[in-house]
Design an enzyme around this catalytic site. Structure first.
Site, PDB file in Angstrom:
ATOM      1  N   CYS A 102      15.364  50.602  46.173  1.00 51.37           N
ATOM      2  CA  CYS A 102      14.623  50.239  47.395  1.00 51.37           C
ATOM      3  C   CYS A 102      13.548  49.180  47.191  1.00 51.37           C
ATOM      4  O   CYS A 102      13.640  48.091  47.757  1.00 51.37           O
ATOM      5  CB  CYS A 102      14.025  51.489  48.004  1.00 51.37           C
ATOM      6  SG  CYS A 102      15.308  52.619  48.598  1.00 51.37           S
ATOM      7  N   ARG A 143      19.877  52.374  39.399  1.00 51.43           N
ATOM      8  CA  ARG A 143      19.778  51.063  40.042  1.00 51.43           C
ATOM      9  C   ARG A 143      18.408  50.433  39.765  1.00 51.43           C
ATOM     10  O   ARG A 143      17.386  51.035  40.007  1.00 51.43           O
ATOM     11  CB  ARG A 143      20.038  51.191  41.558  1.00 51.43           C
ATOM     12  CG  ARG A 143      21.491  51.553  41.859  1.00 51.43           C
ATOM     13  CD  ARG A 143      21.759  51.685  43.340  1.00 51.43           C
ATOM     14  NE  ARG A 143      21.290  52.943  43.901  1.00 51.43           N
ATOM     15  CZ  ARG A 143      21.496  53.319  45.168  1.00 51.43           C
ATOM     16  NH1 ARG A 143      22.149  52.543  45.997  1.00 51.43           N
ATOM     17  NH2 ARG A 143      21.044  54.480  45.599  1.00 51.43           N
ATOM     18  N   ILE A 202      -0.602  54.638  42.344  1.00 54.77           N
ATOM     19  CA  ILE A 202      -1.458  53.725  41.575  1.00 54.77           C
ATOM     20  C   ILE A 202      -1.313  54.040  40.082  1.00 54.77           C
ATOM     21  O   ILE A 202      -2.250  53.832  39.311  1.00 54.77           O
ATOM     22  CB  ILE A 202      -2.943  53.768  42.033  1.00 54.77           C
ATOM     23  CG1 ILE A 202      -3.494  55.200  42.022  1.00 54.77           C
ATOM     24  CG2 ILE A 202      -3.099  53.129  43.400  1.00 54.77           C
ATOM     25  CD1 ILE A 202      -5.013  55.265  42.207  1.00 54.77           C
ATOM     26  N   LYS A 247      14.687  45.543  46.136  1.00 49.60           N
ATOM     27  CA  LYS A 247      15.498  44.851  47.157  1.00 49.60           C
ATOM     28  C   LYS A 247      14.714  44.654  48.457  1.00 49.60           C
ATOM     29  O   LYS A 247      14.840  43.620  49.106  1.00 49.60           O
ATOM     30  CB  LYS A 247      16.806  45.609  47.375  1.00 49.60           C
ATOM     31  CG  LYS A 247      16.978  46.329  48.678  1.00 49.60           C
ATOM     32  CD  LYS A 247      18.337  46.936  48.825  1.00 49.60           C
ATOM     33  CE  LYS A 247      18.303  48.258  49.566  1.00 49.60           C
ATOM     34  NZ  LYS A 247      17.631  48.305  50.846  1.00 49.60           N
ATOM     35  N   THR A 304      18.048  50.697  55.694  1.00 46.01           N
ATOM     36  CA  THR A 304      16.906  49.785  55.789  1.00 46.01           C
ATOM     37  C   THR A 304      17.422  48.404  56.190  1.00 46.01           C
ATOM     38  O   THR A 304      18.184  47.790  55.441  1.00 46.01           O
ATOM     39  CB  THR A 304      16.188  49.724  54.424  1.00 46.01           C
ATOM     40  OG1 THR A 304      15.765  51.053  54.096  1.00 46.01           O
ATOM     41  CG2 THR A 304      14.992  48.792  54.463  1.00 46.01           C
ATOM     42  N   LYS A 344      12.105  59.902  49.296  1.00 47.81           N
ATOM     43  CA  LYS A 344      12.070  59.391  47.918  1.00 47.81           C
ATOM     44  C   LYS A 344      13.161  60.093  47.129  1.00 47.81           C
ATOM     45  O   LYS A 344      13.340  61.303  47.282  1.00 47.81           O
ATOM     46  CB  LYS A 344      10.732  59.715  47.217  1.00 47.81           C
ATOM     47  CG  LYS A 344       9.500  59.155  47.865  1.00 47.81           C
ATOM     48  CD  LYS A 344       8.261  59.481  47.043  1.00 47.81           C
ATOM     49  CE  LYS A 344       7.888  60.969  47.018  1.00 47.81           C
ATOM     50  NZ  LYS A 344       7.532  61.588  48.297  1.00 47.81           N
TER      51      LYS A 344
HETATM   52  N1  LIG Z   1      18.214  55.688  48.293  1.00 50.19           N
HETATM   53  C1  LIG Z   1      17.078  55.940  48.924  1.00 50.19           C
HETATM   54  O1  LIG Z   1      16.214  56.626  48.432  1.00 50.19           O
HETATM   55  C2  LIG Z   1      16.825  55.356  50.290  1.00 50.19           C
HETATM   56  C3  LIG Z   1      15.724  55.825  51.035  1.00 50.19           C
HETATM   57  C4  LIG Z   1      15.487  55.284  52.301  1.00 50.19           C
HETATM   58  C5  LIG Z   1      16.326  54.306  52.809  1.00 50.19           C
HETATM   59  N2  LIG Z   1      17.385  53.863  52.063  1.00 50.19           N
HETATM   60  C6  LIG Z   1      18.290  52.883  52.668  1.00 50.19           C
HETATM   61  O2  LIG Z   1      19.432  53.599  53.155  1.00 50.19           O
HETATM   62  C7  LIG Z   1      20.620  52.824  52.998  1.00 50.19           C
HETATM   63  C8  LIG Z   1      21.638  53.587  52.158  1.00 50.19           C
HETATM   64  O3  LIG Z   1      21.110  53.739  50.859  1.00 50.19           O
HETATM   65  P1  LIG Z   1      21.757  54.766  49.817  1.00 50.19           P
HETATM   66  O4  LIG Z   1      20.909  54.740  48.606  1.00 50.19           O
HETATM   67  O5  LIG Z   1      22.026  56.053  50.493  1.00 50.19           O
HETATM   68  O6  LIG Z   1      23.151  54.015  49.518  1.00 50.19           O
HETATM   69  P2  LIG Z   1      24.419  54.556  48.714  1.00 50.19           P
HETATM   70  O7  LIG Z   1      25.015  53.375  48.075  1.00 50.19           O
HETATM   71  O8  LIG Z   1      24.037  55.751  47.908  1.00 50.19           O
HETATM   72  O9  LIG Z   1      25.389  55.087  49.875  1.00 50.19           O
HETATM   73  C9  LIG Z   1      26.013  54.269  50.829  1.00 50.19           C
HETATM   74  C10 LIG Z   1      27.357  54.906  51.201  1.00 50.19           C
HETATM   75  O10 LIG Z   1      27.922  54.206  52.301  1.00 50.19           O
HETATM   76  C11 LIG Z   1      29.330  54.204  52.142  1.00 50.19           C
HETATM   77  N3  LIG Z   1      29.914  53.193  53.021  1.00 50.19           N
HETATM   78  C12 LIG Z   1      29.944  51.853  52.891  1.00 50.19           C
HETATM   79  N4  LIG Z   1      30.607  51.287  53.926  1.00 50.19           N
HETATM   80  C13 LIG Z   1      30.993  52.292  54.735  1.00 50.19           C
HETATM   81  C14 LIG Z   1      31.706  52.349  55.969  1.00 50.19           C
HETATM   82  N5  LIG Z   1      32.151  51.240  56.583  1.00 50.19           N
HETATM   83  N6  LIG Z   1      31.919  53.560  56.530  1.00 50.19           N
HETATM   84  C15 LIG Z   1      31.483  54.687  55.923  1.00 50.19           C
HETATM   85  N7  LIG Z   1      30.819  54.696  54.745  1.00 50.19           N
HETATM   86  C16 LIG Z   1      30.565  53.512  54.171  1.00 50.19           C
HETATM   87  C17 LIG Z   1      29.509  53.959  50.655  1.00 50.19           C
HETATM   88  O11 LIG Z   1      30.808  54.326  50.226  1.00 50.19           O
HETATM   89  C18 LIG Z   1      28.399  54.841  50.074  1.00 50.19           C
HETATM   90  O12 LIG Z   1      28.869  56.152  49.793  1.00 50.19           O
HETATM   91  C19 LIG Z   1      20.151  51.486  52.398  1.00 50.19           C
HETATM   92  O13 LIG Z   1      19.903  50.587  53.452  1.00 50.19           O
HETATM   93  C20 LIG Z   1      18.847  51.850  51.716  1.00 50.19           C
HETATM   94  O14 LIG Z   1      17.978  50.758  51.605  1.00 50.19           O
HETATM   95  C21 LIG Z   1      17.663  54.379  50.833  1.00 50.19           C
HETATM   96  O1  LIG Z   2       2.389  55.120  40.947  1.00 53.39           O
HETATM   97  C1  LIG Z   2       3.569  54.800  40.827  1.00 53.39           C
HETATM   98  C2  LIG Z   2       4.597  55.282  41.692  1.00 53.39           C
HETATM   99  C3  LIG Z   2       5.896  54.845  41.505  1.00 53.39           C
HETATM  100  N1  LIG Z   2       6.198  53.981  40.503  1.00 53.39           N
HETATM  101  C4  LIG Z   2       7.595  53.500  40.345  1.00 53.39           C
HETATM  102  O2  LIG Z   2       8.065  53.032  41.602  1.00 53.39           O
HETATM  103  C5  LIG Z   2       9.475  53.195  41.695  1.00 53.39           C
HETATM  104  C6  LIG Z   2       9.848  53.839  43.009  1.00 53.39           C
HETATM  105  O3  LIG Z   2       9.422  55.176  43.013  1.00 53.39           O
HETATM  106  P1  LIG Z   2       9.450  56.088  44.325  1.00 53.39           P
HETATM  107  O4  LIG Z   2       8.844  55.371  45.446  1.00 53.39           O
HETATM  108  O5  LIG Z   2       8.878  57.400  43.986  1.00 53.39           O
HETATM  109  O6  LIG Z   2      11.029  56.301  44.556  1.00 53.39           O
HETATM  110  P2  LIG Z   2      12.090  55.723  45.599  1.00 53.39           P
HETATM  111  O7  LIG Z   2      13.162  56.734  45.701  1.00 53.39           O
HETATM  112  O8  LIG Z   2      12.452  54.331  45.224  1.00 53.39           O
HETATM  113  O9  LIG Z   2      11.338  55.730  47.036  1.00 53.39           O
HETATM  114  C7  LIG Z   2      10.825  54.560  47.657  1.00 53.39           C
HETATM  115  O10 LIG Z   2      11.843  53.846  48.304  1.00 53.39           O
HETATM  116  C8  LIG Z   2      12.549  54.629  49.309  1.00 53.39           C
HETATM  117  C9  LIG Z   2      13.688  53.775  49.821  1.00 53.39           C
HETATM  118  O11 LIG Z   2      13.306  52.848  50.771  1.00 53.39           O
HETATM  119  C10 LIG Z   2      11.570  55.026  50.395  1.00 53.39           C
HETATM  120  O12 LIG Z   2      12.242  55.766  51.412  1.00 53.39           O
HETATM  121  C11 LIG Z   2      10.430  55.836  49.786  1.00 53.39           C
HETATM  122  O13 LIG Z   2       9.483  56.171  50.792  1.00 53.39           O
HETATM  123  C12 LIG Z   2       9.779  55.004  48.689  1.00 53.39           C
HETATM  124  O14 LIG Z   2       8.760  55.761  48.030  1.00 53.39           O
HETATM  125  C13 LIG Z   2       9.885  53.998  40.459  1.00 53.39           C
HETATM  126  O15 LIG Z   2      10.448  53.119  39.489  1.00 53.39           O
HETATM  127  C14 LIG Z   2       8.582  54.590  39.956  1.00 53.39           C
HETATM  128  O16 LIG Z   2       8.572  54.812  38.573  1.00 53.39           O
HETATM  129  C15 LIG Z   2       5.216  53.507  39.641  1.00 53.39           C
HETATM  130  O17 LIG Z   2       5.473  52.722  38.733  1.00 53.39           O
HETATM  131  N2  LIG Z   2       3.920  53.941  39.836  1.00 53.39           N
END
Ligand SMILES: NC(=O)c1ccc[n+]([C@@H]2O[C@H](COP(=O)([O-])OP(=O)(O)OC[C@H]3O[C@@H](n4cnc5c(N)ncnc54)[C@H](O)[C@@H]3O)[C@@H](O)[C@H]2O)c1
Ligand SMILES: O=c1ccn([C@@H]2O[C@H](COP(=O)(O)OP(=O)(O)O[C@H]3O[C@H](CO)[C@@H](O)[C@H](O)[C@H]3O)[C@@H](O)[C@H]2O)c(=O)[nH]1
Length: 438
Positions: free
Chosen positions: A266, A334, A256, A269, A121, A157
Site C-alpha cells: 500500500c 510485497r 513514528i 504504491k 484504493t 492493516k
Molecule cells: N492489502 C491491504 O492491506 C489493503 C488495505 C486497504 C486497501 N487495499 C487496496 O485494496 C485493493 C486490493 O488489494 P489486495 O491486497 O486485497 O489485493 P490482492 O492482490 O490480495 O487481491 C486481489 C484479488 O482480485 C482478484 N481479481 C483480479 N481481477 C479480478 C476480476 N476481474 N474478478 C474477480 N477477481 C479479480 C485477484 O485474483 C486477487 O485474488 C487494492 O486497491 C489495494 O490498494 C489493500
Molecule cells: O512506525 C512505523 C509504522 C509502520 N512502519 C512500516 O510501515 C509499513 C506499513 O505498515 P502498516 O501500515 O502497519 O501496514 P499496511 O498493511 O501496509 O497498512 C497500511 O496500508 C493499508 C493499505 O492501504 C491501509 O489500509 C492501512 O490503514 C495502512 O496502515 C511496514 O513496512 C511497517 O514496518 C514503520 O516503519 N514504522
C-alpha cells in the site's frame, strides 16, 4: 441482506468474512479458480490472524460462499464491492484495468438495482469511470437498469486486518444517491454499535481520503527515519526522541517508529500514485516526493552500517536475517525491505540465511527464490553466520537467548533494523549493537 465482494485477496476475503460474521449473506468472487477451490476446501490463500476461523465458521453456516461466477453472485445482491488489485502502472499511477473489467462485467450481468462500491484504493475520478463502464455495458444490451456508484475505501492493516475491519475507527463512504446511502448505512450498522463511525461524503473526497491517509502515515514514518538518521550523527537517541515527541497528543505515539523503511502493497504504491495524480493536475507534491526519496534511501541504511563495520567487500561472509515479510503477522512479501537488503548483501558477495515465522514459503515462491537459504528456526539461521540482522520485528524475536546466539554466530554483532533491542544491555553482554538512530 445479501452482498457480493469481487476480488478475494487481503481486502476482499477479510471484508467478505467479516460481513458474513455479523450475519450478512456474502458471496466472494475471484477469477483465480485455484484460490476459490482452495477456500471451499478450507485452504486460506493468505496468512492473517483470526481469518481462518471466521472464514471456516461462516462458510460452514452457508453465509459465506465462494465462486468464480460474478454474474450468478450478484443476483439478489444489494451491494457489489470491487476489491481487486490496483497495482502501479509503469508511470506510478494506479492501474485501473482490473477495477474497470469488473465494472464492465457487473453492467453486463446485473438484473436489478445495485450499489457498486469501490473498496480498492483508486484515484479521484475512478467513481465516474466505474459509472461509465457500467453504463456502457448496460447500453450494449439496451438496458436502463438503475444503479449507484459509491466509494468505500478500506483502511485495514495487514496482520491486524480482522480486528481493524470489525472495529473500524471510521467508515468512509462517498455516495451521491440517497437509496445507496441508506443501503450502506444498513450494511455497516453492526460495526458501529459503540457510536456512529460512518462519515458520508462526495465520491471524489472519499477517494482522496484514502490516499491522504496513507500519504500522511508514510510521511510520519519517513519524517521519523530522517530524524533518526540525524540523531545518529549528533549523538541523540531516536528512541528517546520518539517517546519525547509521541507523548504530545498532537503528534501521537503511532507510526513514528524508525526502521528500515516502509514496505507492503500500500504505502509505496499509494504514495507514488498520489504524486502522479498531482502531476496530472500540474501540481507537485514536494513533501510526498521527499517521503518517497527518504524511504528509498532508508532501505539501504542497514547494509551501509554492515559495510562500515566489515568493509565494502562482503565476499565469503554470511549474514543471518530474522524476518522477511514487510511487517510482522503477515506472509506478505510485497515491497518488503528485506528484498532490498538481501539483494544488496548478495551483490556485495555475501551469503544470506533467512528465517521468518510465516513468510518463508511466500519468499521462496515469489520474490527471493533461491538467493538465500532458509533456516528451520531463528537460531538455525545464526549457525556460523558473521552477524545477525533483525529486519522484521516478529514477537518471537523479542527476547532471544543472547548466550546461545553468541555461541552460534562468528561475531557478537547485531544490526537491529527495528530498534527492538536494548543497546546498553547488549553492550554489557559484550555485543556490538547497531540500531536506527540509537
Ligand atoms: N492489502 C491491504 O492491506 C489493503 C488495505 C486497504 C486497501 N487495499 C487496496 O485494496 C485493493 C486490493 O488489494 P489486495 O491486497 O486485497 O489485493 P490482492 O492482490 O490480495 O487481491 C486481489 C484479488 O482480485 C482478484 N481479481 C483480479 N481481477 C479480478 C476480476 N476481474 N474478478 C474477480 N477477481 C479479480 C485477484 O485474483 C486477487 O485474488 C487494492 O486497491 C489495494 O490498494 C489493500
Ligand atoms: O512506525 C512505523 C509504522 C509502520 N512502519 C512500516 O510501515 C509499513 C506499513 O505498515 P502498516 O501500515 O502497519 O501496514 P499496511 O498493511 O501496509 O497498512 C497500511 O496500508 C493499508 C493499505 O492501504 C491501509 O489500509 C492501512 O490503514 C495502512 O496502515 C511496514 O513496512 C511497517 O514496518 C514503520 O516503519 N514504522
Amino acid at each position: 441482506m445479501k452482498i457480493t465482494v469481487i476480488g478475494t485477496g487481503y481486502v476482499g476475503l477479510v471484508s467478505g468474512a467479516c460481513f458474513a460474521e455479523v450475519g450478512i449473506n456474502v458471496v466472494c468472487v475471484d477469477v483465480d479458480q485455484k484460490k476459490i477451490e482452495g477456500l471451499k476446501n478450507g485452504i486460506m490463500p493468505i496468512y492473517e490472524p483470526g481469518l481462518e476461523e471466521i472464514v471456516k465458521r461462516n462458510y460452514a453456516s452457508g453465509r459465506l460462499q465462494f465462486t468464480t461466477d460474478l454474474g450468478d453472485a450478484i443476483q439478489g445482491s444489494e451491494v457489489a464491492f470491487i476489491a481487486v488489485g490496483t497495482p502501479p502502472g509503469e508511470d506510478g499511477s494506479a492501474d485501473l484495468k482490473y477495477v474497470l473489467a469488473v465494472a464492465d462485467e457487473i453492467g453486463a450481468k446485473m438484473s436489478d438495482y445495485i450499489v457498486v462500491a469501490t473498496k480498492s484504493t483508486v484515484p479521484v475520478t475512478t467513481g465516474e469511470k466505474v459509472r461509465a463502464a457500467i453504463k456502457t455495458a448496460l447500453d450494449k444490451r439496451a438496458s436502463d437498469l438503475p444503479f449507484a456508484v459509491a466509494s468505500n475505501p478500506e483502511f485495514l492493516k495487514e496482520g491486524a486486518a480482522v480486528e481493524d475491519f470489525m472495529k473500524p475507527d471510521r467508515i468512509v463512504i462517498g455516495v451521491d444517491d440517497e437509496r445507496a446511502e441508506a443501503i450502506m448505512k444498513r450494511l455497516y450498522k453492526p460495526f458501529q454499535l459503540n457510536g456512529d463511525r460512518i462519515i458520508f461524503m462526495d465520491i471524489p473526497s472519499a477517494e482522496m481520503t484514502k490516499y491522504a491517509a496513507n500519504a500522511m502515515l508514510a510521511t510520519k514514518i519517513s519524517f521519523m527515519n530522517d530524524i533518526a538518521n540525524l540523531c545518529e550523527l549528533v549523538g541523540a537517541n531516536a528512541n528517546m526522541v520518539r517517546k519525547g515527541i509521541g507523548s504530545d497528543p498532537r503528534i501521537g505515539t503511532k507510526f513514528i517508529y524508525p526502521g528500515v523503511g516502509y514496505g507492503g502493497s500500500c504505502f509505496p504504491k499509494d504514495v507514488k500514485a498520489i504524486i502522479k495524480t498531482g502531476k496530472q493536475y500540474g501540481y507537485e507534491l514536494k513533501v510526498l516526493q521527499s517521503v518517497e526519496d527518504v524511504n528509498d534511501a532508508q532501505k539501504h541504511v542497514l547494509v551501509k552500517k554492515i559495510k562500515q563495520h566489515f568493509g565494502e567487500d562482503l565476499s565469503g561472509m554470511t549474514f543471518a536475517i530474522w524476518g522477511l515479510s514487510f511487517k510482522p503477522n503477515t506472509d506478505d512479501m510485497r515491497e518488503a525491505p528485506a528484498i532490498v537488503i538481501i539483494d544488496e548483501l548478495i551483490a556485495a558477495g555475501a551469503k544470506v540465511k533467512g528465517y521468518d515465522p510465516i513468510a518463508m514459503k511466500e519468499a521462496q515462491h515469489i520474490y527471493i527464490g533461491d538467493k538465500i537459504t532458509y533456516a528451520k528456526d531463528a537460531y538455525d539461521a545464526c549457525v556460523d553466520a558473521d552477524a545477525l540482522l533483525l529486519v522484521t520485528e516478529w514477537s518471537e524475536f523479542r527476547i532471544p537467548s543472547w548466550e546461545a546466539l553468541g555461541k552460534l554466530l562468528n561475531n557478537k554483532v547485531i544490526f537491529d533494523g527495528r530498534n527492538i533491542y536494548d543497546k546498553k544491555y547488549l553492550q554489557d553482554l559484550g555485543w556490538i549493537h547497531y540500531g536506527i538512530g540509537v
